[in-house]
Design a protein around this motif. Structure first.
Motif, PDB file in Angstrom:
ATOM      1  N   TYR A 122      -1.211  -3.079 -16.851  1.00 49.72           N
ATOM      2  CA  TYR A 122       0.023  -3.747 -16.436  1.00 49.72           C
ATOM      3  C   TYR A 122       0.099  -5.100 -17.148  1.00 49.72           C
ATOM      4  CZ  TYR A 122      -0.686  -0.287 -12.787  1.00 49.72           C
ATOM      5  OH  TYR A 122      -0.926   0.875 -12.112  1.00 49.72           O
ATOM      6  N   TYR A 123       1.166  -5.239 -17.924  1.00 48.54           N
ATOM      7  CA  TYR A 123       1.346  -6.488 -18.671  1.00 48.54           C
ATOM      8  C   TYR A 123       2.505  -7.259 -18.039  1.00 48.54           C
ATOM      9  CZ  TYR A 123       2.464  -9.735 -22.441  1.00 48.54           C
ATOM     10  OH  TYR A 123       2.732 -10.867 -23.156  1.00 48.54           O
TER      11      TYR A 123
ATOM     12  N   LEU B 165      -2.614  -9.529 -18.515  1.00 53.11           N
ATOM     13  CA  LEU B 165      -2.795  -8.083 -18.609  1.00 53.11           C
ATOM     14  C   LEU B 165      -3.863  -7.688 -17.602  1.00 53.11           C
ATOM     15  CD1 LEU B 165      -2.119  -5.430 -20.145  1.00 53.11           C
ATOM     16  CD2 LEU B 165      -4.066  -5.940 -21.636  1.00 53.11           C
ATOM     17  N   THR B 166      -3.537  -6.706 -16.744  1.00 54.61           N
ATOM     18  CA  THR B 166      -4.471  -6.318 -15.689  1.00 54.61           C
ATOM     19  C   THR B 166      -4.416  -4.816 -15.489  1.00 54.61           C
ATOM     20  OG1 THR B 166      -5.047  -6.624 -13.359  1.00 54.61           O
ATOM     21  CG2 THR B 166      -2.719  -6.705 -13.911  1.00 54.61           C
ATOM     22  N   ASN B 167      -5.485  -4.267 -14.926  1.00 54.31           N
ATOM     23  CA  ASN B 167      -5.521  -2.857 -14.540  1.00 54.31           C
ATOM     24  C   ASN B 167      -5.462  -2.695 -13.023  1.00 54.31           C
ATOM     25  OD1 ASN B 167      -7.462  -2.918 -17.215  1.00 54.31           O
ATOM     26  ND2 ASN B 167      -6.146  -1.115 -17.113  1.00 54.31           N
ATOM     27  N   ASN B 168      -5.121  -3.768 -12.352  1.00 53.64           N
ATOM     28  CA  ASN B 168      -5.148  -3.782 -10.899  1.00 53.64           C
ATOM     29  C   ASN B 168      -3.735  -3.830 -10.345  1.00 53.64           C
ATOM     30  OD1 ASN B 168      -5.717  -4.263  -8.171  1.00 53.64           O
ATOM     31  ND2 ASN B 168      -7.599  -5.366  -8.704  1.00 53.64           N
ATOM     32  N   LYS B 169      -3.451  -2.986  -9.337  1.00 56.79           N
ATOM     33  CA  LYS B 169      -2.121  -2.967  -8.721  1.00 56.79           C
ATOM     34  C   LYS B 169      -2.041  -3.811  -7.457  1.00 56.79           C
ATOM     35  CE  LYS B 169       0.325   0.644  -8.012  1.00 56.79           C
ATOM     36  NZ  LYS B 169       0.789   1.998  -7.646  1.00 56.79           N
ATOM     37  N   THR B 170      -3.131  -4.426  -7.049  1.00 61.22           N
ATOM     38  CA  THR B 170      -3.106  -5.170  -5.798  1.00 61.22           C
ATOM     39  C   THR B 170      -2.235  -6.419  -5.921  1.00 61.22           C
ATOM     40  OG1 THR B 170      -5.114  -6.374  -6.436  1.00 61.22           O
ATOM     41  CG2 THR B 170      -5.385  -4.368  -5.132  1.00 61.22           C
ATOM     42  N   LEU B 171      -1.761  -6.877  -4.771  1.00 60.81           N
ATOM     43  CA  LEU B 171      -0.939  -8.089  -4.712  1.00 60.81           C
ATOM     44  C   LEU B 171      -1.707  -9.271  -5.305  1.00 60.81           C
ATOM     45  CD1 LEU B 171       1.703  -9.403  -3.360  1.00 60.81           C
ATOM     46  CD2 LEU B 171       0.136 -10.043  -1.524  1.00 60.81           C
ATOM     47  N   PHE B 172      -1.032 -10.061  -6.127  1.00 59.39           N
ATOM     48  CA  PHE B 172      -1.677 -11.249  -6.672  1.00 59.39           C
ATOM     49  C   PHE B 172      -0.697 -12.421  -6.611  1.00 59.39           C
ATOM     50  CE2 PHE B 172       0.560  -9.413 -10.222  1.00 59.39           C
ATOM     51  CZ  PHE B 172       1.012 -10.488 -10.971  1.00 59.39           C
ATOM     52  N   TYR B 173      -1.206 -13.619  -6.838  1.00 55.63           N
ATOM     53  CA  TYR B 173      -0.397 -14.836  -6.783  1.00 55.63           C
ATOM     54  C   TYR B 173      -0.336 -15.459  -8.173  1.00 55.63           C
ATOM     55  CZ  TYR B 173      -0.463 -14.718  -1.689  1.00 55.63           C
ATOM     56  OH  TYR B 173      -0.286 -14.358  -0.383  1.00 55.63           O
ATOM     57  N   HIS B 174       0.873 -15.883  -8.536  1.00 58.85           N
ATOM     58  CA  HIS B 174       1.027 -16.609  -9.791  1.00 58.85           C
ATOM     59  C   HIS B 174       1.428 -18.046  -9.485  1.00 58.85           C
ATOM     60  CE1 HIS B 174       1.756 -17.425 -13.993  1.00 58.85           C
ATOM     61  NE2 HIS B 174       2.949 -17.920 -13.672  1.00 58.85           N
ATOM     62  N   GLN B 175       0.720 -18.970 -10.105  1.00 58.60           N
ATOM     63  CA  GLN B 175       0.978 -20.392  -9.896  1.00 58.60           C
ATOM     64  C   GLN B 175       2.007 -20.890 -10.906  1.00 58.60           C
ATOM     65  OE1 GLN B 175      -0.400 -22.467  -7.472  1.00 58.60           O
ATOM     66  NE2 GLN B 175       1.110 -23.953  -8.197  1.00 58.60           N
TER      67      GLN B 175
ATOM     68  N   LYS C  56       8.850 -10.066 -16.147  1.00 57.05           N
ATOM     69  CA  LYS C  56       8.908  -8.729 -16.732  1.00 57.05           C
ATOM     70  C   LYS C  56       7.559  -8.054 -16.571  1.00 57.05           C
ATOM     71  CE  LYS C  56      10.213  -6.142 -20.897  1.00 57.05           C
ATOM     72  NZ  LYS C  56      10.741  -6.227 -22.276  1.00 57.05           N
ATOM     73  N   LEU C  57       7.599  -6.748 -16.235  1.00 59.22           N
ATOM     74  CA  LEU C  57       6.398  -5.932 -16.106  1.00 59.22           C
ATOM     75  C   LEU C  57       6.496  -4.749 -17.061  1.00 59.22           C
ATOM     76  CD1 LEU C  57       3.803  -4.778 -14.785  1.00 59.22           C
ATOM     77  CD2 LEU C  57       5.285  -3.773 -13.016  1.00 59.22           C
TER      78      LEU C  57
ATOM     79  N   CYS D  64       3.483   6.815 -22.787  1.00 53.40           N
ATOM     80  CA  CYS D  64       3.894   6.885 -21.376  1.00 53.40           C
ATOM     81  C   CYS D  64       4.064   5.470 -20.818  1.00 53.40           C
ATOM     82  CB  CYS D  64       2.864   7.657 -20.559  1.00 53.40           C
ATOM     83  SG  CYS D  64       1.186   6.971 -20.666  1.00 53.40           S
ATOM     84  N   THR D  65       5.032   4.745 -21.328  1.00 55.59           N
ATOM     85  CA  THR D  65       5.237   3.354 -20.919  1.00 55.59           C
ATOM     86  C   THR D  65       6.562   3.209 -20.198  1.00 55.59           C
ATOM     87  OG1 THR D  65       5.242   1.063 -21.704  1.00 55.59           O
ATOM     88  CG2 THR D  65       6.372   2.698 -23.069  1.00 55.59           C
ATOM     89  N   ASP D  66       6.670   2.167 -19.406  1.00 55.09           N
ATOM     90  CA  ASP D  66       7.926   1.829 -18.736  1.00 55.09           C
ATOM     91  C   ASP D  66       7.899   0.340 -18.426  1.00 55.09           C
ATOM     92  OD1 ASP D  66      10.466   2.590 -17.638  1.00 55.09           O
ATOM     93  OD2 ASP D  66       9.634   2.267 -15.644  1.00 55.09           O
ATOM     94  N   SER D  67       9.086  -0.235 -18.274  1.00 50.29           N
ATOM     95  CA  SER D  67       9.163  -1.667 -17.994  1.00 50.29           C
ATOM     96  C   SER D  67      10.303  -1.945 -17.029  1.00 50.29           C
ATOM     97  CB  SER D  67       9.373  -2.460 -19.289  1.00 50.29           C
ATOM     98  OG  SER D  67      10.624  -2.142 -19.876  1.00 50.29           O
ATOM     99  N   THR D  68      10.230  -3.091 -16.387  1.00 47.84           N
ATOM    100  CA  THR D  68      11.288  -3.538 -15.488  1.00 47.84           C
ATOM    101  C   THR D  68      11.254  -5.059 -15.410  1.00 47.84           C
ATOM    102  OG1 THR D  68      12.268  -3.236 -13.298  1.00 47.84           O
ATOM    103  CG2 THR D  68       9.888  -3.466 -13.377  1.00 47.84           C
ATOM    104  N   GLU D  69      12.357  -5.636 -14.960  1.00 48.40           N
ATOM    105  CA  GLU D  69      12.459  -7.090 -14.862  1.00 48.40           C
ATOM    106  C   GLU D  69      12.916  -7.483 -13.468  1.00 48.40           C
ATOM    107  OE1 GLU D  69      15.048  -8.517 -17.907  1.00 48.40           O
ATOM    108  OE2 GLU D  69      13.616  -8.123 -19.540  1.00 48.40           O
TER     109      GLU D  69
END
Length: 642
Positions: A337-338, A348-358, A368-369, A377-382
């Motif tokens: 997940y970028y 860039l992470t391989n973790n789907k858990t909730l995280f915090y951005h400062q 954007k994700l 097999c890619t997809d993106s959203t904003e």
């Protein structure tokens, strides 16, 4: 005379009955440990391996177990089918988890969670021509298997053959030493190493073969069927022992024990592999060993979809600028997940858990994700982050009584913005919207109860927050009794109720004006006002009138006019000093009873069987008891006038 066979094991001889739907495969094999002390028998280590679905639970099934039984039984027969030992009890010596997880970023996450148990026992057998069969049989197989009819009631037989004196009674059987769990995806090729191991270095050949049932009838839990073991499970066409799984190409096993297939249908399949053991020098056939295992084919296809909320409003009470960002994407177990956060930073992470951005400051940021960047097999959203925290919602109340305005005082605040409106919900069908500058409002409740009050705040920074409280509204229900007519000299117990504290005014003639039920001794008409209150300070008023007539007596009019004008429409008596009423009856001139009651307040409305009674003179009779205990009987006539 033949020497008796010695069995070295526990003497806990008890039956073992249970439906083990979770057992999905197994095998039994032996190892020669050497000679007995008197050199007339061989000692064999018998090992039974059972596999179970570690995710299976019995739920409310009766007679079901979802763990490994301990112990389990095996039986020893000669090649001709004679049983030579009592049941052999094998105990668990080891268990191992077998776990595989599909780690493909483009496929749906799937996991296979199995467990294997090793049961062992040592037996001693004298070498004989034809050797011995050691078997363990059981009901039942896994539920809803794709290639076997009624698999919940289909049994299993695991057996091994110890060679006789014409061959190698000191042989060590081949066995499958690679215990593994594998996630298999439909329409995708897989390879499974199913090679066996032989301690003697014997030559081994492989083939797919039929799974054996246990020979039980009517779903018996255990069986001690003697050899030969050739009763197979009932395969659902087109499946068979040599074709236990559909595929293109189909399932096969190589000379090295390698299973390959490209399955084309998801499901659960029993696959049985037979390994044939030959002496490498004499080429003599030593025996066939088999193992059952359940292979699950998953539907691993998925539509990779990047998903997180399109609007993230940071409305926390804490004015800190870190924003919680959830990830609800549909992706593979090992997907990447970028993230770009709109503030010049990314991760860039391989973790789907909730995280915090400062974030460095308040503001509106575009996020954007991208799932699986750089892969097919890619997809993106904003989405948009509104980072204006520090919104505190709260309110206080004053007042607790029904019928009085309850004051609601807003104590909310907003560190990085402005509150534009308040939406009050009072827990009834009433709500109110007030502008942001209005900090309080009042509401009157019409009933005592517990009300859930909610205040929803709306702001100029896309934030909305609701706070909820339960408040209790108290009430009194003042009651002073019905208006009453008394005979002079007659006492009356006043009937105050509806609260906790009472005050009667005036106090004339009352034994105690500060209680609910004072005694009235009086002889003049009077009206009382009763104040009823409670500990919360709620209060209300009620009134009652007391009139005095000469009595004891019953006053009865001699005529009435039931014409609906509201005047003299009912014929009723007025009791003075009468405490009980036995009857009040009215008859027509032919002696037919047309009315009967003891309710002097309502009286007769001039009808008979729902129809207006004719204009006429009627006879009445009345009986009651006065406050002195004297019986009073009255008779007379009344004229109905229309």
């Amino acid at each position: 005379m033949k020497r008796a066979v010695l069995l070295v094991l526990s003497c806990c001889l008890f039956p073992i009955f249970a439906a083990g739907y979770h057992i999905i495969g197994g095998e039994i094999y032996y190892k020669t440990l050497g000679r007995s002390g008197d050199n007339t028998r061989y000692r064999y280590l018998i090992t039974l391996k059972l596999y179970r679905d570690a995710d299976f639970t019995c739920g409310d099934r009766q007679g079901c177990i979802d763990r490994f039984e301990n112990p389990v039984t095996a039986n020893v027969f000669t090649s001709s089918g004679s049983k030579v030992l009592s049941s052999v009890y094998l105990y668990i010596s080891e268990t191992r988890p077998l776990i595989d997880t599909l780690r493909n970023p483009c496929l749906a996450p799937q996991a296979q969670h199995l467990e294997v148990a090793f049961y062992t026992a040592v037996i001693e057998l004298a070498p004989i021509p034809g050797g011995y069969y050691v078997s363990s049989q059981r009901c039942c197989r896994g539920e809803r298997l794709s290639n076997i009819y009624d698999s919940e009631h289909e049994g299993s037989t695991y057996y091994t053959v110890i060679p006789g004196t014409e061959s190698r009674p000191f042989n060590n059987s081949a066995y499958f030493n690679k215990d593994t769990s594998i996630v298999i995806c439909g329409s995708m090729p897989f390879t499974l190493d199913y090679a066996a191991y032989d301690e003697d270095g014997d030559s081994l050949t492989y083939n797919l073969c039929s799974a054996l049932t246990d020979g039980s009838v009517n779903n018996e839990n255990t069986s001690t069927t003697p050899p030969p073991y050739n009763t197979t499970v009932r395969y659902i066409p087109p499946y068979s022992g040599s074709n236990p799984m559909n595929g293109a190409p189909g399932i096969s096993i190589s000379s090295k024990g390698l299973i390959t297939c490209t399955p084309n249908q998801p499901g659960k399949y029993v696959v049985t592999v037979c390994v044939n053991e030959y002496d490498p020098y004499t080429k003599q056939f030593l025996g066939t060993h088999s193992k059952d295992i359940l292979l699950t084919v998953f539907n691993c296809q998925t539509n990779i979809t990047a998903t997180f909320p399109s609007v993230l409003a940071n409305c926390t009470e804490d004015p800190a600028l870190h924003v919680p960002i959830p990830n609800s994407s549909v992706a593979g177990y090992s997907s990447a997940y970028y993230w770009t956060f709109g503030d010049g930073t990314d991760t860039l992470t391989n973790n789907k858990t909730l995280f915090y951005h400062q974030y460095p400051d308040t503001g509106v940021y575009k996020v954007k994700l991208i799932v699986n960047p750089g892969l097919a097999c890619t997809d993106s959203t904003e989405g948009t982050v509104y980072n204006y925290p520090g919104l505190k919602a709260g309110f206080t109340t004053s007042g607790v009584c029904k019928g009085e305005p309850i004051q609601f005082n807003d104590t909310s605040s907003y560190y990085y913005g402005h509150i534009t409106s308040h939406v009050w919900d009072f827990g009834t069908n009433d709500s109110a919207v007030t502008p942001g500058i209005q900090q309080s409002m009042a509401h009157t409740f019409t009933k005592g109860d517990v009300y859930t009050i909610s205040l929803t705040l709306r702001t100029d920074k896309q934030c909305e927050k609701t706070v909820t409280k339960n408040i209790r509204i108290y009430e009194v229900n003042p009651y002073a009794g019905n208006d009453t007519i008394l005979a002079r000299g007659q006492q009356l117990v006043m009937q105050g109720s509806g609260g906790e504290m009472y005050s009667w005014t005036p106090s004339d003639g009352l034994s105690d004006p500060g209680i609910a039920h004072p005694v009235l001794n009086y002889n003049h008409d009077i009206a009382f006002k009763l104040r009823v209150s409670n500990q919360q300070g709620c209060f209300g008023y009620a009134t009652v009138s007391v009139k005095y007539y000469t009595g004891p007596e019953m006053y009865i009019p001699n005529a009435f006019t039931p014409n609906g004008d509201g005047l003299n429409d009912r014929f009723r008596f007025i009791p003075v000093g009468i405490t009980t009423y036995k009857y009040f009856r009215i008859y027509n001139r032919w002696g037919v009873e047309i009315y009967a009651s003891t309710d002097f307040r309502n009286g007769w409305d001039g009808t008979f069987k729902g129809m207006p009674a004719p204009v006429d003179t009627y006879i009445w009779i009345l009986e009651g008891t006065d406050f002195n205990g004297k019986q009073i009987t009255k008779k007379g006539t009344v004229t109905l006038i229309r």
